[in-house]
Design a protein around this motif. Structure first.
Motif, PDB file in Angstrom:
ATOM      1  N   PHE G  62       0.829  -1.211   0.000  1.00 11.04           N
ATOM      2  CA  PHE G  62       0.000   0.000   0.000  1.00 11.04           C
ATOM      3  C   PHE G  62       0.858   1.254   0.000  1.00 11.04           C
ATOM      4  O   PHE G  62       0.526   2.243  -0.642  1.00 11.04           O
ATOM      5  CB  PHE G  62      -0.921  -0.005   1.220  1.00 11.04           C
ATOM      6  N   ASP G  63       1.987   1.182   0.716  1.00 12.72           N
ATOM      7  CA  ASP G  63       2.910   2.321   0.697  1.00 12.72           C
ATOM      8  C   ASP G  63       3.326   2.636  -0.729  1.00 12.72           C
ATOM      9  O   ASP G  63       3.352   3.790  -1.157  1.00 12.72           O
ATOM     10  CB  ASP G  63       4.177   1.983   1.502  1.00 12.72           C
ATOM     11  N   THR G  64       3.643   1.598  -1.449  1.00 13.30           N
ATOM     12  CA  THR G  64       4.125   1.805  -2.809  1.00 13.30           C
ATOM     13  C   THR G  64       3.023   2.354  -3.697  1.00 13.30           C
ATOM     14  O   THR G  64       3.268   3.186  -4.573  1.00 13.30           O
ATOM     15  CB  THR G  64       4.658   0.492  -3.361  1.00 13.30           C
ATOM     16  N   LEU G  65       1.809   1.900  -3.448  1.00 11.12           N
ATOM     17  CA  LEU G  65       0.675   2.437  -4.213  1.00 11.12           C
ATOM     18  C   LEU G  65       0.555   3.934  -3.964  1.00 11.12           C
ATOM     19  O   LEU G  65       0.438   4.731  -4.907  1.00 11.12           O
ATOM     20  CB  LEU G  65      -0.606   1.718  -3.789  1.00 11.12           C
ATOM     21  N   GLU G  67       2.903   5.904  -3.010  1.00  9.07           N
ATOM     22  CA  GLU G  67       4.079   6.559  -3.575  1.00  9.07           C
ATOM     23  C   GLU G  67       3.900   6.761  -5.077  1.00  9.07           C
ATOM     24  O   GLU G  67       4.210   7.821  -5.624  1.00  9.07           O
ATOM     25  CB  GLU G  67       5.295   5.699  -3.245  1.00  9.07           C
ATOM     26  N   ALA G  68       3.364   5.726  -5.748  1.00  7.96           N
ATOM     27  CA  ALA G  68       3.123   5.852  -7.186  1.00  7.96           C
ATOM     28  C   ALA G  68       2.121   6.964  -7.453  1.00  7.96           C
ATOM     29  O   ALA G  68       2.273   7.751  -8.400  1.00  7.96           O
ATOM     30  CB  ALA G  68       2.610   4.525  -7.738  1.00  7.96           C
ATOM     31  N   THR G  69       1.121   7.070  -6.577  1.00  3.17           N
ATOM     32  CA  THR G  69       0.131   8.135  -6.756  1.00  3.17           C
ATOM     33  C   THR G  69       0.762   9.502  -6.568  1.00  3.17           C
ATOM     34  O   THR G  69       0.463  10.439  -7.313  1.00  3.17           O
ATOM     35  CB  THR G  69      -1.019   7.939  -5.758  1.00  3.17           C
ATOM     36  N   VAL G  70       1.669   9.609  -5.571  1.00  2.74           N
ATOM     37  CA  VAL G  70       2.330  10.899  -5.345  1.00  2.74           C
ATOM     38  C   VAL G  70       3.151  11.287  -6.570  1.00  2.74           C
ATOM     39  O   VAL G  70       3.115  12.443  -7.025  1.00  2.74           O
ATOM     40  CB  VAL G  70       3.235  10.822  -4.098  1.00  2.74           C
ATOM     41  N   LEU G  71       3.856  10.324  -7.140  1.00  3.25           N
ATOM     42  CA  LEU G  71       4.667  10.625  -8.332  1.00  3.25           C
ATOM     43  C   LEU G  71       3.771  11.098  -9.467  1.00  3.25           C
ATOM     44  O   LEU G  71       4.060  12.089 -10.146  1.00  3.25           O
ATOM     45  CB  LEU G  71       5.447   9.372  -8.736  1.00  3.25           C
ATOM     46  N   PHE G  72       2.654  10.392  -9.645  1.00  2.00           N
ATOM     47  CA  PHE G  72       1.707  10.758 -10.700  1.00  2.00           C
ATOM     48  C   PHE G  72       1.193  12.171 -10.487  1.00  2.00           C
ATOM     49  O   PHE G  72       1.161  12.988 -11.413  1.00  2.00           O
ATOM     50  CB  PHE G  72       0.548   9.759 -10.670  1.00  2.00           C
ATOM     51  N   ALA G  74       2.620  14.565  -8.799  1.00  2.00           N
ATOM     52  CA  ALA G  74       3.687  15.555  -8.993  1.00  2.00           C
ATOM     53  C   ALA G  74       3.861  15.851 -10.472  1.00  2.00           C
ATOM     54  O   ALA G  74       4.034  17.005 -10.882  1.00  2.00           O
ATOM     55  CB  ALA G  74       4.991  15.040  -8.391  1.00  2.00           C
ATOM     56  N   VAL G  75       3.799  14.800 -11.294  1.00  2.00           N
ATOM     57  CA  VAL G  75       3.936  15.021 -12.733  1.00  2.00           C
ATOM     58  C   VAL G  75       2.791  15.872 -13.245  1.00  2.00           C
ATOM     59  O   VAL G  75       2.986  16.797 -14.045  1.00  2.00           O
ATOM     60  CB  VAL G  75       3.996  13.671 -13.467  1.00  2.00           C
ATOM     61  N   GLY G  77       1.184  18.064 -11.555  1.00  2.00           N
ATOM     62  CA  GLY G  77       1.403  19.425 -11.086  1.00  2.00           C
ATOM     63  C   GLY G  77       2.403  20.163 -11.952  1.00  2.00           C
ATOM     64  O   GLY G  77       2.172  21.310 -12.358  1.00  2.00           O
ATOM     65  N   VAL G  78       3.517  19.481 -12.265  1.00  8.32           N
ATOM     66  CA  VAL G  78       4.525  20.129 -13.112  1.00  8.32           C
ATOM     67  C   VAL G  78       3.937  20.452 -14.471  1.00  8.32           C
ATOM     68  O   VAL G  78       4.147  21.539 -15.035  1.00  8.32           O
ATOM     69  CB  VAL G  78       5.763  19.226 -13.249  1.00  8.32           C
ATOM     70  N   GLY G  79       3.149  19.519 -15.003  1.00  8.28           N
ATOM     71  CA  GLY G  79       2.538  19.755 -16.306  1.00  8.28           C
ATOM     72  C   GLY G  79       1.587  20.942 -16.273  1.00  8.28           C
ATOM     73  O   GLY G  79       1.529  21.718 -17.220  1.00  8.28           O
TER      74      GLY G  79
END
Lengths: 118, 84, 156, 84, 176, 118, 94
Positions: G62-65, G67-72, G74-75, G77-79
Motif C-alpha cells: 500500500f505504501d508503494t501504491l 508513492e506511485a500516486t504521489v509521483l503521478f 507531482a507530474v 502538477g509540473v505539467g
C-alpha cells in the motif's frame, strides 16, 4: 603466489596513479591541465584497481568454479569500460564548455581554436 | 577502531564537508555541483551500510536526475544569489 | 542547442545501454539489488542523456510527451490491475496470490549472485515492471516540461 | 582482505583531497573537474568494496554510478557552455 | 530494418553479458534469462533503432570490427595510455608544462570514427580534445606539452600525436 | 564510552546535516538555495533511517550463497526507497514553482516577492 | 543582534539533537521483531530473494501504491505549471 603478487602490484600502481591524478588536480594552473590529470591518471588508476579485482576473481574461480566469480569479473570489466568511455566524453564536454566560457589556457604557447573563432 | 569504521568516518567527514560547501557557496551552480558530490558520497555511505537498493536509487536519482533538475531550474531562474 | 558530435554519438551509443541496464535492474528486482524505482530511474536517465546531447526540438519529435504520459499511466494501471487481481482470486487487495506455490511461479532458491530464476515471486515482477514504466514516464515528463519552460522564456 | 580495505581507505582519502579543489576552484569548471575525479574514485572504491564485503552483485551499483553521474556532468557542462 | 537488427543484437549481447553465470545453459545462462534476453533485445531495438544505428553507422554490424576494437583497446591503446600516464606523472611531479591548443586533421569520415579518435586522443598522450569541427571532423586538441615547432603550424597530422603505434589506422579499420 | 560515541558517528553526521539544512532554510532568501537546504535535510533523514537498520558485521538483506551472517534490517531500507522517489518528485515540483515565480516576478528572493504582492 | 539570537537557538538545537543522538545505539538495533519476521519468512512467503523488494511490493504494497500516486500527482502538477497558454490568455490576477 604469483597471482597474489600481481594483485599487490596492480593495487599499488592503481593507487599511485589515482594519487598522482588528485595531486595533479591540486597542482596544475588551469582547467585544461587539471582535466589532463583527472581524465588520464584517475581513469588509468581505476583500471588498475579493477584489474586487481578481476585477477582476484580469476584466482578464486580456479579454486572454486561454483562461486559465481565470473559475474564479478564480467561486471567489473563492464564498469571499467563504461567508466573510461564516459570519462573521456565528459572531459571533452567540460573542456569545450570552459573554452566557450572564455577561460584561456594558462601559459599557452598557441591557441588555434581562438584564432579561428574570431 | 577497525578499518571499516575508519572508512565510514572518512566518508561521513566528506559528507559534512560537502554539506558545508553547499551552504557556503553564493554561486548556485557551484552549490549544485557540491550537491552532486554530496549525493555521490551519500550513495557510497549507503553502500557501506549494506543497503545496495538504496544506494542504487540514490546514485540514479541523486547524482543524475536531481543534478539535471537543479541545473535546469538554475537556468530558468538566475545563477547568483542576490545580495540582500 | 546541440552539443558536439562526440557527445551526440556517445549519447546514441549509451541510450540503448541505459535501457538494457534499466530493464535488467527491473527484471531482476526480486533477485538482485534493484527494482522498479531504480530501473525506472536508470531508463529515465537514458532519455535525459538524449535530451542533453541533442536540442529540445530535435528530441521532442521522437520522444513525445504523449507517449511518456501513456507510459506513466500504463504503469499505474498495471499496478492497480495487479492489486485488484487479488480480489478476483478471493484474497484481499494487493495480495500476492500467485506466490509462493503455483504451477508457474515458485519459491526462489538462493544459489548465487544471480539465481536466474526469473519466474519466482508471483506478482512481484509484474509490479516491478509497472512501477518501472511509471517512473520512466514520470521523470521523463518532468524533465521535458521543465525544459519546455526554459525554452518559452528564451523566445522573447 | 586487509589489502582491499586499505585500498578503499586510500581511495576515500583521495576523495577528500579532491574536495579541496571543489572548495578552492576559482571557476565553476574547476569544480566540475573535481566532481569528475570524485566520481571516478567512488566507482573504483565501490568495485573494491564489493570484494571486501564478498557481495559480488554490488558491482551493479558501480556500473549504474558510472553511467548516471556522467549525465549530471553533461548537464553542468551544457549549462556552463551556455547552450542549455 | 538493418538498424533494428543491429540494435537488437547489441542489446541482447549486453543483457547476456550482464546475466552471465545464472544457470545451466552453456554453464552460463538459464532458460528464462535467454527468453527475457530476446524480449529485451526486441523491445530496446524497437525503441532505440534510430539512435544507435542510423544510416551512417551500418558498419557497426560487422562482428569482425568488434573483435578488432577489442584487440585495439587491449593492445596498442593500452600501451599508449600507459605511456601517456607516465608522461602525465612526470609533469605532475615536476610541473614542467608547455600547453597549447592545436588543430589536428583526422581525415575521419564517420561520426563513429571521430568519436573513437577523439576519445583515444583524450585518454592517450598528453592531449585532450577540446572541440570538433562539425563539417571537416577536424579536432582542436589541447596538448600539455607542445613539441617545439608545432605551435607555428596551421594543422597537425593526427599520426604525430601517437608515439608508439599507428592508432589512427586502427581506428579507421574499426569504424569506417 | 568513547568507543560507543565513535560508533554513533552516522547519527552525529545526521544531526550536523539537519542543522545545516535548517540554517540554510531559515537564513537564506533565494528559493533555489532554500530547496537545496530542504533536499539536504531529506538526505539526512534518509541516512538516519538506513543507519538505524544497520547491524554490526551484517550483510545486505538479499539471499545469496556468498556470505552468511546477520542481515541488515530491510524495512527501513524499503521506507527510504519510497522516501527518495517522493523526494525527487516533490523537489522537481517545487523547482518548477520557482521557475514560474521567476518568470512572473523576475526575482527569486522570497522577501522581494512578498513585497511585490502584498 | 538577530544573528546572535539565531545562532544561539540553532546551537541549542544542535546540542539537544547531539545529546539525543549520543544515546542511540548504532549497529545494534534494540527491537527487531518485525524485521526478523520478514527476514525469516520473506523467501518462503513471496519467493523473492531480495527482501527489500518483497517488503516494498508485497508486505507494504500500500505504501508503494501511495508513492506511485504521489509521483503521478507531482507530474500532473509540473505539467499544469508549464502548460502552454492559449491565445490571449494571461496568468491570473495579472
Amino acid at each position: 603466489m604469483i597471482l597474489s603478487a600481481l594483485i599487490w602490484i596492480s593495487l599499488a600502481v592503481g593507487l599511485t596513479f589515482n594519487a598522482l591524478g588528485v595531486i595533479g588536480i591540486l597542482r596544475f594552473p588551469d582547467v585544461y591541465t587539471r582535466l589532463h590529470a583527472d581524465t588520464k591518471a584517475t581513469t588509468f588508476g581505476s583500471i588498475f584497481t579493477s584489474l586487481a579485482v578481476v585477477l582476484y576473481a580469476a584466482g578464486e574461480f580456479f579454486k572454486d568454479p561454483e562461486g559465481q566469480y565470473e559475474t564479478l569479473a564480467l561486471h567489473t570489466v563492464l564498469a571499467v569500460v563504461v567508466l573510461a568511455f564516459t570519462n573521456a566524453t565528459s572531459a571533452h564536454a567540460i573542456a569545450r564548455a570552459a573554452h566557450k566560457r572564455g577561460h584561456k589556457p594558462a601559459q599557452a604557447v598557441c591557441d588555434r581554436l581562438e584564432e579561428t573563432a574570431k | 577502531m577497525t578499518p571499516f569504521l575508519l572508512l565510514q568516518a572518512l566518508v561521513l567527514l566528506g559528507l559534512v564537508v560537502t554539506a558545508v560547501l553547499i551552504i557556503s557557496f553564493k554561486d548556485l551552480l557551484a552549490a549544485a555541483i557540491a550537491f552532486a558530490a554530496f549525493s555521490l558520497l551519500l550513495s557510497l555511505e549507503f553502500y557501506l551500510l549494506q543497503a545496495p537498493d538504496v544506494a542504487i536509487a540514490e546514485a540514479g536519482i541523486g547524482a543524475g536526475l536531481t543534478t539535471a533538475i537543479f541545473i535546469i531550474a538554475i537556468r530558468g531562474t538566475q545563477r547568483h544569489e542576490e545580495k540582500n | 542547442m546541440k552539443m558536439t558530435k562526440i557527445v551526440r554519438t556517445t549519447a546514441d551509443l549509451f541510450f540503448p545501454f541505459c535501457l538494457v541496464f534499466g530493464l535488467y535492474v527491473v527484471v531482476h528486482g526480486h533477485l538482485t539489488p534493484g527494482g522498479g524505482f531504480q530501473g525506472g530511474a536508470v531508463m529515465a536517465t537514458g532519455t535525459a542523456l538524449l535530451l542533453v546531447a541533442r536540442s529540445y526540438d530535435d528530441v521532442t519529435g521522437r520522444i513525445r510527451k504523449g507517449a511518456m504520459k501513456a507510459c506513466e499511466a500504463a504503469g499505474l494501471l498495471i499496478f492497480l490491475c495487479a492489486g485488484f487481481s487479488g480480489l478476483f482470486a478471493g484474497r484481499p487487495f494487493m495480495a500476492n496470490w500467485l506466490a509462493p506455490d503455483s504451477a508457474l511461479f515458485r519459491t526462489a532458491v538462493a544459489h548465487g549472485p544471480n539465481a536466474g530464476d526469473l519466474n519466482t515471486a508471483g506478482l512481484l515482477p509484474l509490479l516491478n515492471f509497472g512501477v518501472g514504466i511509471e517512473v520512466l514516464g514520470g521523470l521523463t515528463v518532468i524533465l521535458l516540461y521543465m525544459l519546455s519552460g526554459i525554452k518559452e522564456e528564451k523566445k522573447p | 582482505m586487509t589489502r582491499w580495505i586499505f585500498t578503499a581507505l586510500v581511495l576515500v582519502a583521495l576523495m577528500l583531497l579532491a574536495m579541496v579543489r571543489l572548495f578552492k576552484g576559482p571557476t565553476a569548471a574547476d569544480r566540475v573537474v573535481a566532481l569528475d575525479a570524485i566520481n571516478t574514485l567512488v566507482v573504483a572504491s565501490m568495485i573494491v568494496l564489493a570484494v571486501v564485503f564478498r557481495q559480488f552483485i554490488f558491482v551493479d551499483v558501480a556500473i549504474i554510478y558510472a553511467l548516471l553521474a556522467f549525465v549530471g556532468t553533461l548537464y553542468i557542462a551544457k549549462y556552463l557552455g551556455g547552450e542549455l | 530494418m538493418l538498424s533494428f537488427i543491429v540494435t537488437a543484437l547489441f542489446s541482447g549481447a549486453v543483457y547476456l553479458l550482464l546475466t552471465a553465470g545464472s544457470g545451466p545453459v552453456l554453464r552460463l545462462w538459464s532458460a528464462q534469462e535467454l527468453l527475457v534476453a530476446v524480449v529485451v533485445a526486441v523491445a530496446v531495438g524497437f525503441v532505440a533503432r534510430q539512435y544507435f544505428a542510423s544510416a551512417r553507422r551500418r558498419a557497426a554490424a560487422n562482428p569482425l570490427r568488434w573483435l578488432q576494437a577489442v584487440a585495439y583497446v587491449v593492445g596498442p591503446f593500452f600501451l599508449e595510455m600507459a605511456k601517456a600516464n607516465l608522461d602525465v606523472a612526470y609533469r605532475v611531479i615536476t610541473g614542467r608544462i608547455r600547453p597549447g591548443i592545436v588543430r589536428v586533421k583526422t581525415g575521419m569520415q564517420t561520426d563513429m570514427g571521430t568519436l573513437l579518435m577523439a576519445n583515444s586522443i583524450t585518454l592517450t598522450p598528453g592531449t585532450l580534445t577540446v572541440n570538433v569541427d562539425e563539417e571537416s571532423n577536424d579536432l582542436y586538441v589541447h596538448m600539455i606539452n607542445v613539441p617545439a615547432g608545432m605551435e607555428s603550424r596551421e594543422t597537425v597530422e593526427v599520426r604525430e600525436l601517437f608515439a608508439l603505434f599507428d592508432c589512427p589506422r586502427w581506428v579507421r579499420r574499426i569504424a569506417e | 564510552m568513547t568507543s560507543r560515541l565513535l560508533l554513533a558517528l552516522p547519527y552525529f553526521t545526521v544531526v550536523v546535516l539537519i542543522v545545516l539544512g535548517l540554517a540554510v532554510m531559515l537564513s537564506k532568501r533565494n528559493v533555489v538555495k532554500i530547496l537545496m537546504g530542504l533536499s539536504l535535510m531529506e538526505s539526512a533523514v534518509n541516512l538516519f533511517l538506513v543507519a538505524t537498520g544497520y547491524r554490526h558485521d551484517s550483510v545486505a538483506p538479499i539471499f545469496t550463497n556468498v556470505p552468511a551472517g546477520p542481515m541488515a534490517l530491510p524495512t527501513v531500507q524499503a521506507l527510504t526507497l519510497t522516501s527518495i522517489v517522493i523526494g525527487v518528485a516533490t523537489s522537481a515540483m517545487m523547482l518548477s514553482f520557482a521557475m514560474v515565480i521567476y518568470k512572473k516576478y523576475g526575482t527569486t528572493d522570497i522577501q522581494k516577492i512578498k513585497k511585490l504582492k502584498g | 543582534m538577530r544573528h546572535v539570537l539565531f545562532s544561539a537557538i540553532l546551537l541549542l538545537f544542535f546540542g539537544g539533537l547531539m545529546y539525543l543522538a549520543a544515546d542511540l545505539p548504532f549497529g545494534d538495533p534494540p527491537r527487531t521483531d518485525m524485521d526478523d519476521y520478514f527476514l525469516r519468512n520473506a523467501q518462503a512467503q513471496t519467493g523473492a530473494n531480495n527482501v527489500v523488494t518483497s517488503i516494498v511490493f508485497d508486505f507494504r504494497g500500500f505504501d508503494t501504491l501511495g508513492e506511485a500516486t504521489v509521483l503521478f500527482t507531482a507530474v500532473l502538477g509540473v505539467g499544469m505549471m508549464f502548460r502552454k497558454l492559449k491565445e490571449g490568455e494571461e496568468y491570473e490576477n495579472d
